[in-house]
Design a protein around this motif. Structure first.
Motif: not given
Length: 373
Positions: A6-7, A41, A60, A96-97, A99-100
């Motif tokens: 997570k971030a 991030e 990103l 995770y990425l 989902r981003r």
């Protein structure tokens, strides 16, 4: 069971990095501020007990007109690359990425594969049959690296082949030159320099070359020399604003993160260089010099001063960064390899950069676009 990704805050990220002896300068939180065209991030890997066990700076880059991103972790992430269950670390990162909005992920595992001593590099340069360093027998191998590469391929990662006529791959350099400082005195370090290096350091001292640290106000002077160097060595220079931003954001995080050195002689600046530090790892980052008064050897003088200061800071390694692996006498970068090899250090090959296409269509489109630039 996989780790949870997570971030995290910059503070959490920096605290994790600071507790480690060596992390790439491209994996500290402030590096994201150096790259305003990317959205940065900080990612954290958490174990079942909620403990932070890994971090990564991800950059990103958005696709034009689409809310889809290329995710890039330069010389990272900072995880346990030797873990037998590497998928536990990488699969939650990919999820995770995705989902981003990432369509492709690029990373550069900080894993060494091979090393060549300075003597092996010099012998390779002198051998007319040797075309590239990668094809020359290495002095030392890291067998674990081959296992890591095999596991990455099985997980669906694709290795970016080193390309370009100068031997540099797109992205970060796969081949670098390093001098080990760990447990060594400055006298022992200089003893490994070749005769030319030691002679040039003395020649600079005798000629009255002095090396001083500069400040933000000296960056335009550095830049003028850098632009001259770019024209001479045939590369496209970054703008002055890039270095001004680097100075401001990196030093805001740690005053020793970035330093500027200037070699002076008879009232003029003949050479300049930037030095980056994270923990026990010090990098010679950017160098610049004029073609005037080369006989007073300002480049050797500035490097020796930087190495002395790095040693005082407790550096375990002094990193000259990228080298060409091309051994062709006609290549204009071969002189730089000779210069670095004169310090008696070693050429180091890393595992290189790896891609994971989350969306194969967009990933392929990006490949086609990059190949036509």
């Amino acid at each position: 069971m996989s780790y949870h990704v997570k971030a995290i805050t910059r503070e959490e990220h920096l605290a994790f990095v600071t507790a480690r002896p060596s992390v790439s300068h491209m994996q500290v939180p402030s590096w994201g501020d150096v790259k305003p065209d990317w959205r940065a991030e900080s990612l954290g890997w958490f174990d079942g007990g909620g403990g932070l066990v890994g971090v990564g700076l991800v950059l990103l880059r958005p696709l034009p007109k689409l809310k889809r991103y290329l995710a890039y972790l330069p010389e990272g992430p900072v995880i346990d690359w030797a873990a037998a269950d590497l998928e536990r670390w990488l699969e939650p990162m990919l999820a995770y990425l995705k989902r981003r909005g990432a369509f492709s992920v690029k990373m550069g595992p900080p894993v060494v594969t091979r090393r060549w001593s300075a003597e092996a590099v010099k012998a390779a340069i002198a051998d007319p049959q040797a075309g590239r360093l990668r094809d020359v027998a290495a002095t030392a191998h890291e067998p674990q690296a081959l296992d890591i590469a095999d596991r990455l391929r099985r997980l669906g990662w694709q290795q970016t082949e080193p390309g370009g006529e100068d031997g540099f791959a797109a992205g970060q350099p796969r081949y670098v030159f390093q001098v080990s400082f760990a447990g060594r005195t400055l006298e022992e370090i200089q003893r490994d320099f070749n005769q030319q290096w030691r002679r040039n350091i003395k020649k600079a001292e005798k000629a009255g070359v002095t090396v001083v640290q500069g400040g933000y106000e000296d960056l335009p002077v550095f830049y003028d020399l850098y632009a001259e160097t770019a024209e001479r060595d045939r590369f496209i220079p970054r703008p002055l604003a890039y270095f001004q931003r680097m100075w401001t954001v990196l030093r805001a995080e740690d005053e020793n993160r970035m330093r500027l050195y200037l070699a002076q002689h008879e009232g003029g600046i003949l050479a300049a260089a930037t030095m980056l530090t994270v923990g026990e790892h010090v990098w010679y980052s950017y160098g610049a010099s004029t073609s005037r008064k080369r006989e007073v050897q300002p480049n050797n003088a500035i490097q020796w001063r930087m190495m002395c200061d790095a040693h005082e800071l407790g550096a375990g390694v002094y990193d000259f960064r990228g080298i060409t692996d091309t051994l062709d006498e006609g290549n204009h970068l071969l002189g730089l390899l000779r210069f670095k090899a004169g310090t008696g250090g070693q050429a180091v090959e890393y595992l290189g950069e790896w891609d994971y296409p989350l969306n194969k269509v967009l990933h392929k489109a990006l490949d086609v676009y990059m190949s036509r630039r």
